[in-house]
Scaffold this active site. Structure first.
Site, PDB file in Angstrom:
ATOM      1  N   ALA A 178      38.224  41.344  24.354  1.00 29.58           N
ATOM      2  CA  ALA A 178      38.787  41.968  25.546  1.00 29.58           C
ATOM      3  C   ALA A 178      38.890  43.472  25.327  1.00 29.58           C
ATOM      4  O   ALA A 178      39.271  43.927  24.247  1.00 29.58           O
ATOM      5  CB  ALA A 178      40.165  41.385  25.838  1.00 29.58           C
ATOM      6  N   ALA A 194      29.118  39.864  40.179  1.00 29.30           N
ATOM      7  CA  ALA A 194      30.521  39.850  39.771  1.00 29.30           C
ATOM      8  C   ALA A 194      31.065  38.436  39.883  1.00 29.30           C
ATOM      9  O   ALA A 194      31.042  37.837  40.956  1.00 29.30           O
ATOM     10  CB  ALA A 194      31.326  40.803  40.659  1.00 29.30           C
ATOM     11  N   HIS A 254      36.026  49.101  37.095  1.00 20.26           N
ATOM     12  CA  HIS A 254      34.618  48.734  36.899  1.00 20.26           C
ATOM     13  C   HIS A 254      33.775  49.309  38.041  1.00 20.26           C
ATOM     14  O   HIS A 254      32.710  49.887  37.807  1.00 20.26           O
ATOM     15  CB  HIS A 254      34.448  47.222  36.847  1.00 20.26           C
ATOM     16  CG  HIS A 254      34.723  46.624  35.501  1.00 20.26           C
ATOM     17  ND1 HIS A 254      33.765  45.916  34.819  1.00 20.26           N
ATOM     18  CD2 HIS A 254      35.825  46.622  34.725  1.00 20.26           C
ATOM     19  CE1 HIS A 254      34.280  45.500  33.661  1.00 20.26           C
ATOM     20  NE2 HIS A 254      35.524  45.915  33.597  1.00 20.26           N
ATOM     21  N   ARG A 295      30.279  52.490  38.684  1.00 24.43           N
ATOM     22  CA  ARG A 295      28.960  52.194  39.240  1.00 24.43           C
ATOM     23  C   ARG A 295      28.653  53.115  40.425  1.00 24.43           C
ATOM     24  O   ARG A 295      29.467  53.291  41.313  1.00 24.43           O
ATOM     25  CB  ARG A 295      28.881  50.730  39.659  1.00 24.43           C
ATOM     26  CG  ARG A 295      29.043  49.785  38.483  1.00 24.43           C
ATOM     27  CD  ARG A 295      28.662  48.367  38.809  1.00 24.43           C
ATOM     28  NE  ARG A 295      29.393  47.778  39.892  1.00 24.43           N
ATOM     29  CZ  ARG A 295      30.529  47.087  39.749  1.00 24.43           C
ATOM     30  NH1 ARG A 295      31.083  46.930  38.575  1.00 24.43           N
ATOM     31  NH2 ARG A 295      31.119  46.547  40.803  1.00 24.43           N
ATOM     32  N   GLU A 320      29.194  39.278  44.865  1.00 21.10           N
ATOM     33  CA  GLU A 320      30.271  38.469  44.282  1.00 21.10           C
ATOM     34  C   GLU A 320      29.819  37.020  44.223  1.00 21.10           C
ATOM     35  O   GLU A 320      29.475  36.419  45.233  1.00 21.10           O
ATOM     36  CB  GLU A 320      31.544  38.637  45.089  1.00 21.10           C
ATOM     37  CG  GLU A 320      32.075  40.065  44.998  1.00 21.10           C
ATOM     38  CD  GLU A 320      33.411  40.267  45.654  1.00 21.10           C
ATOM     39  OE1 GLU A 320      34.105  39.268  45.951  1.00 21.10           O
ATOM     40  OE2 GLU A 320      33.767  41.435  45.856  1.00 21.10           O
TER      41      GLU A 320
END
Length: 173
Positions: free
Chosen positions: A12, A35, A51, A55, A63
């Protein structure tokens, strides 16, 4: 030139997603971001926002929390894809009470059939202590098995630790 399949593992907050994004950006091509996460609380919303902020217009985000196959199948061969991440995908499968073995088989078949280069981000969860509850132990075992299968499919496997890539399989482009 990007490998057909790349697996990026790490703990993580290890820098694995950012490293994977930069690998794809280096191709100079238009990119797709699949995603798998679901925003269910403020903390997750903040992580997703961070995140997204990284981009730019080269990325198209789709998604896909459960079934990655249809999105992977319709990609253009010249449009590399980042799947972020297998850990959230697996968690979504478990929460949906899916048949994990069947879901994993479908995922691996989808990656094999994907016409574009793919990069899969996943968490390495086997370095910690044995979880104290059955569900967490079941997840850890399933994640380990999934990571092994993904590594077998990948031409390149990279472990990211503190933002630094360690090549486990293959060669960096």
């Amino acid at each position: 030139m990007l490998p057909k399949g790349t697996l990026v593992l790490g703990g993580a907050a290890s820098g694995k997603s950012e490293w994977a994004e930069n690998l794809l950006i280096s191709s100079g091509l238009q990119l797709v971001y699949l995603a798998t996460g679901r925003i269910e609380d403020d903390e997750t919303n903040e992580r997703v926002a961070a995140h997204k902020k990284r981009r730019d217009s080269r990325w198209t985000t789709v998604e896909t929390p459960l079934e990655l196959g249809p999105s992977l199948a319709k990609l253009d061969p010249s449009t590399p894809v980042l799947v972020d991440c297998a850990t959230m995908w697996l968690s979504n499968q478990m929460m949906a009470e899916a048949d994990l073995e069947a879901a994993q088989i479908r995922l691996l078949e989808a990656l094999r059939g994907c016409p574009a280069p793919w990069v899969m981000v996943t968490n390495e969860v086997g370095h910690g202590i044995v979880p104290d509850n059955r569900l967490a132990r079941r997840f850890r075992e399933a994640q380990g098995r999934l990571n092994i299968a993904l590594a077998a499919e990948a031409d390149l496997a990279v472990m990211v630790i503190a933002g630094l890539p360690q090549v486990l399989k293959g060669e960096l482009p």
